[in-house]
Design a protein around this motif. Structure first.
Motif, PDB file in Angstrom:
ATOM      1  N   ALA A   1       0.843  -1.216   0.000  1.00 18.51           N
ATOM      2  CA  ALA A   1       0.000   0.000   0.000  1.00 18.51           C
ATOM      3  C   ALA A   1       0.867   1.251   0.000  1.00 18.51           C
ATOM      4  O   ALA A   1       0.577   2.245   0.657  1.00 18.51           O
ATOM      5  N   HIS A   2       1.948   1.214  -0.786  1.00 19.02           N
ATOM      6  CA  HIS A   2       2.938   2.293  -0.755  1.00 19.02           C
ATOM      7  C   HIS A   2       2.368   3.660  -1.131  1.00 19.02           C
ATOM      8  O   HIS A   2       2.744   4.665  -0.535  1.00 19.02           O
ATOM      9  N   GLY A   3       1.473   3.727  -2.081  1.00 29.26           N
ATOM     10  CA  GLY A   3       0.890   5.009  -2.469  1.00 29.26           C
ATOM     11  C   GLY A   3       0.040   5.605  -1.355  1.00 29.26           C
ATOM     12  O   GLY A   3       0.089   6.812  -1.095  1.00 29.26           O
ATOM     13  N   LEU A   4      -0.723   4.765  -0.698  1.00 27.80           N
ATOM     14  CA  LEU A   4      -1.561   5.202   0.417  1.00 27.80           C
ATOM     15  C   LEU A   4      -0.684   5.680   1.576  1.00 27.80           C
ATOM     16  O   LEU A   4      -0.925   6.735   2.167  1.00 27.80           O
ATOM     17  N   LYS A   5       0.353   4.920   1.883  1.00 30.32           N
ATOM     18  CA  LYS A   5       1.259   5.302   2.976  1.00 30.32           C
ATOM     19  C   LYS A   5       1.968   6.614   2.671  1.00 30.32           C
ATOM     20  O   LYS A   5       2.177   7.437   3.559  1.00 30.32           O
ATOM     21  N   SER A   6       2.337   6.815   1.421  1.00 34.38           N
ATOM     22  CA  SER A   6       2.991   8.060   1.034  1.00 34.38           C
ATOM     23  C   SER A   6       2.066   9.254   1.268  1.00 34.38           C
ATOM     24  O   SER A   6       2.491  10.285   1.796  1.00 34.38           O
ATOM     25  N   LEU A   7       0.815   9.122   0.877  1.00 33.24           N
ATOM     26  CA  LEU A   7      -0.154  10.196   1.106  1.00 33.24           C
ATOM     27  C   LEU A   7      -0.311  10.478   2.596  1.00 33.24           C
ATOM     28  O   LEU A   7      -0.274  11.626   3.038  1.00 33.24           O
ATOM     29  N   GLU A   8      -0.471   9.417   3.377  1.00 37.93           N
ATOM     30  CA  GLU A   8      -0.690   9.578   4.815  1.00 37.93           C
ATOM     31  C   GLU A   8       0.515  10.186   5.528  1.00 37.93           C
ATOM     32  O   GLU A   8       0.371  11.129   6.312  1.00 37.93           O
ATOM     33  N   ARG A   9       1.696   9.651   5.251  1.00 36.69           N
ATOM     34  CA  ARG A   9       2.891  10.049   6.005  1.00 36.69           C
ATOM     35  C   ARG A   9       3.581  11.285   5.449  1.00 36.69           C
ATOM     36  O   ARG A   9       3.977  12.174   6.188  1.00 36.69           O
ATOM     37  N   SER A  10       3.775  11.305   4.139  1.00 35.46           N
ATOM     38  CA  SER A  10       4.605  12.352   3.542  1.00 35.46           C
ATOM     39  C   SER A  10       3.837  13.618   3.192  1.00 35.46           C
ATOM     40  O   SER A  10       4.454  14.659   2.966  1.00 35.46           O
ATOM     41  N   ILE A  11       2.528  13.524   3.125  1.00 28.30           N
ATOM     42  CA  ILE A  11       1.748  14.709   2.758  1.00 28.30           C
ATOM     43  C   ILE A  11       0.839  15.123   3.917  1.00 28.30           C
ATOM     44  O   ILE A  11       1.012  16.200   4.485  1.00 28.30           O
ATOM     45  N   LEU A  12      -0.104  14.279   4.278  1.00 24.73           N
ATOM     46  CA  LEU A  12      -1.081  14.672   5.300  1.00 24.73           C
ATOM     47  C   LEU A  12      -0.442  14.874   6.671  1.00 24.73           C
ATOM     48  O   LEU A  12      -0.612  15.928   7.287  1.00 24.73           O
ATOM     49  N   ALA A  13       0.286  13.888   7.163  1.00 24.70           N
ATOM     50  CA  ALA A  13       0.885  13.994   8.497  1.00 24.70           C
ATOM     51  C   ALA A  13       1.908  15.129   8.556  1.00 24.70           C
ATOM     52  O   ALA A  13       2.039  15.797   9.583  1.00 24.70           O
ATOM     53  N   PHE A  14       2.596  15.365   7.460  1.00 25.38           N
ATOM     54  CA  PHE A  14       3.609  16.413   7.419  1.00 25.38           C
ATOM     55  C   PHE A  14       3.019  17.787   7.728  1.00 25.38           C
ATOM     56  O   PHE A  14       3.674  18.628   8.331  1.00 25.38           O
ATOM     57  N   CYS A  15       1.782  18.002   7.322  1.00 29.57           N
ATOM     58  CA  CYS A  15       1.171  19.310   7.582  1.00 29.57           C
ATOM     59  C   CYS A  15       0.184  19.268   8.756  1.00 29.57           C
ATOM     60  O   CYS A  15      -0.476  20.251   9.036  1.00 29.57           O
ATOM     61  N   GLY A  16       0.097  18.120   9.436  1.00 25.72           N
ATOM     62  CA  GLY A  16      -0.688  18.035  10.661  1.00 25.72           C
ATOM     63  C   GLY A  16      -2.029  17.338  10.548  1.00 25.72           C
ATOM     64  O   GLY A  16      -2.767  17.262  11.528  1.00 25.72           O
ATOM     65  N   ILE A  17      -2.363  16.818   9.380  1.00 18.47           N
ATOM     66  CA  ILE A  17      -3.650  16.139   9.207  1.00 18.47           C
ATOM     67  C   ILE A  17      -3.508  14.674   9.597  1.00 18.47           C
ATOM     68  O   ILE A  17      -2.657  13.959   9.074  1.00 18.47           O
ATOM     69  N   LYS A  18      -4.336  14.239  10.519  1.00 21.39           N
ATOM     70  CA  LYS A  18      -4.297  12.855  11.006  1.00 21.39           C
ATOM     71  C   LYS A  18      -5.297  12.002  10.226  1.00 21.39           C
ATOM     72  O   LYS A  18      -6.489  12.330  10.170  1.00 21.39           O
ATOM     73  N   THR A  19      -4.816  10.922   9.644  1.00 23.27           N
ATOM     74  CA  THR A  19      -5.714   9.982   8.965  1.00 23.27           C
ATOM     75  C   THR A  19      -6.419   9.154  10.027  1.00 23.27           C
ATOM     76  O   THR A  19      -5.767   8.468  10.817  1.00 23.27           O
ATOM     77  N   VAL A  20      -7.747   9.222  10.058  1.00 21.45           N
ATOM     78  CA  VAL A  20      -8.515   8.473  11.052  1.00 21.45           C
ATOM     79  C   VAL A  20      -9.139   7.216  10.463  1.00 21.45           C
ATOM     80  O   VAL A  20      -9.547   6.329  11.206  1.00 21.45           O
ATOM     81  N   ALA A  21      -9.216   7.145   9.137  1.00 18.89           N
ATOM     82  CA  ALA A  21      -9.776   5.959   8.504  1.00 18.89           C
ATOM     83  C   ALA A  21      -9.321   5.888   7.059  1.00 18.89           C
ATOM     84  O   ALA A  21      -9.048   6.914   6.426  1.00 18.89           O
ATOM     85  N   GLU A  22      -9.227   4.676   6.574  1.00 19.45           N
ATOM     86  CA  GLU A  22      -8.951   4.453   5.158  1.00 19.45           C
ATOM     87  C   GLU A  22      -9.839   3.315   4.682  1.00 19.45           C
ATOM     88  O   GLU A  22     -10.046   2.344   5.396  1.00 19.45           O
ATOM     89  N   ASN A  23     -10.399   3.510   3.518  1.00 23.08           N
ATOM     90  CA  ASN A  23     -11.242   2.487   2.900  1.00 23.08           C
ATOM     91  C   ASN A  23     -10.673   2.161   1.533  1.00 23.08           C
ATOM     92  O   ASN A  23     -10.517   3.065   0.709  1.00 23.08           O
ATOM     93  N   LEU A  24     -10.366   0.906   1.321  1.00 21.42           N
ATOM     94  CA  LEU A  24      -9.906   0.452   0.018  1.00 21.42           C
ATOM     95  C   LEU A  24     -11.003  -0.412  -0.579  1.00 21.42           C
ATOM     96  O   LEU A  24     -11.475  -1.355   0.055  1.00 21.42           O
ATOM     97  N   PHE A  25     -11.408  -0.094  -1.789  1.00 20.82           N
ATOM     98  CA  PHE A  25     -12.444  -0.829  -2.485  1.00 20.82           C
ATOM     99  C   PHE A  25     -11.834  -1.443  -3.737  1.00 20.82           C
ATOM    100  O   PHE A  25     -11.457  -0.716  -4.661  1.00 20.82           O
ATOM    101  N   GLY A  26     -11.703  -2.773  -3.732  1.00 27.64           N
ATOM    102  CA  GLY A  26     -11.043  -3.461  -4.825  1.00 27.64           C
ATOM    103  C   GLY A  26     -11.981  -4.208  -5.737  1.00 27.64           C
ATOM    104  O   GLY A  26     -13.154  -4.398  -5.424  1.00 27.64           O
ATOM    105  N   THR A  27     -11.420  -4.640  -6.840  1.00 22.65           N
ATOM    106  CA  THR A  27     -12.139  -5.349  -7.910  1.00 22.65           C
ATOM    107  C   THR A  27     -13.436  -4.628  -8.275  1.00 22.65           C
ATOM    108  O   THR A  27     -14.475  -5.268  -8.449  1.00 22.65           O
TER     109      THR A  27
END
Length: 172
Positions: free
Chosen positions: A122-148
Motif C-alpha cells: 500500500a505504498h501510495g496510500l502510505k505516502s499520502l498519509e505520512r509524507s503529505i497529510l501527516a507532514f502538515c498536521g492532518i491525522k488519517t482516522v480511517a482508510e477504505n480500500l475498495f477493490g475489484t
C-alpha cells in the motif's frame, strides 16, 4: 458514487459539506523548488485552499493509478500543501499549519485490496498519509480500500455505499 454517499450522509447529519473536484480544476503544475517554496497560489485554487483551511475533516477519494494517486491529485496537493499554506519552515522541522484536522482516505482499484496491501505494501496510500497529510498536521482516522470494482456485485456495491453514507453521518 462513494463520495456522493459520504456527502449525503454528512449533509443529512447536519455537517457542512464543501466539495472540491480536483479533476475539474484548471491550475498550473509546480515545476521548480522556487515555485513550490515562494510562488503564489494560483487564483483558481484559492477557494479550495480556503475550504481545506476551514474544514475540520477531509474526505479524499481517488482511483488507484500505477500504485498511487493520479498525477493531477498529486499536483493539486503540491499546490495546496506547501510553505505558508499547510506548513511553515521552522528551523530544522516544519510547523504544521493544518494541525488538528482529520482525514478519511478512500481508494478504488481494479485489483483485490489484499494484493495492494500485501504485495505492494500500500505504498501510495502510505505516502499520502505520512509524507503529505501527516507532514502538515492532518491525522488519517480511517482508510477504505475498495477493490475489484469492475466486477463487484450490486449487493456488495450497495453495502459499500451504505458504509460510506454511515461514515459521512458520523463525520469521520
Amino acid at each position: 458514487a462513494l463520495a456522493d454517499a459520504y456527502s449525503d450522509g454528512a449533509a443529512r447529519a447536519g455537517h457542512a459539506v464543501d466539495r472540491i473536484e480536483v479533476a475539474k480544476l484548471e491550475f498550473p503544475w509546480l515545476k521548480t523548488k522556487e515555485a513550490f517554496e515562494k510562488g503564489p497560489l494560483p487564483p483558481s485554487l484559492e477557494t479550495a485552499a480556503a475550504a481545506i483551511k476551514a474544514a475540520d475533516h477531509l474526505l479524499i477519494v481517488y482511483p488507484l493509478w500505477l500504485g498511487t494517486m493520479p498525477a493531477i491529485l498529486k499536483a493539486f496537493l503540491e499546490q495546496i500543501v506547501r510553505p505558508g499554506l499547510a506548513f511553515q519552515y521552522d528551523g530544522k522541522w516544519g510547523k504544521k499549519l493544518l494541525a488538528g484536522k482529520t482525514a478519511r482516505i478512500v481508494v478504488t482499484m481494479g485489483m483485490p485490496t489484499f494484493i495492494y496491501r500485501w504485495y505492494f505494501g500500500a505504498h501510495g496510500l502510505k505516502s499520502l498519509e505520512r509524507s503529505i497529510l501527516a507532514f502538515c498536521g492532518i491525522k488519517t482516522v480511517a482508510e477504505n480500500l475498495f477493490g475489484t470494482i469492475e466486477t463487484v456485485s450490486a449487493a456488495k456495491r450497495r453495502k459499500w455505499l451504505a458504509a460510506m453514507y454511515e461514515a459521512g453521518q458520523a463525520g469521520n
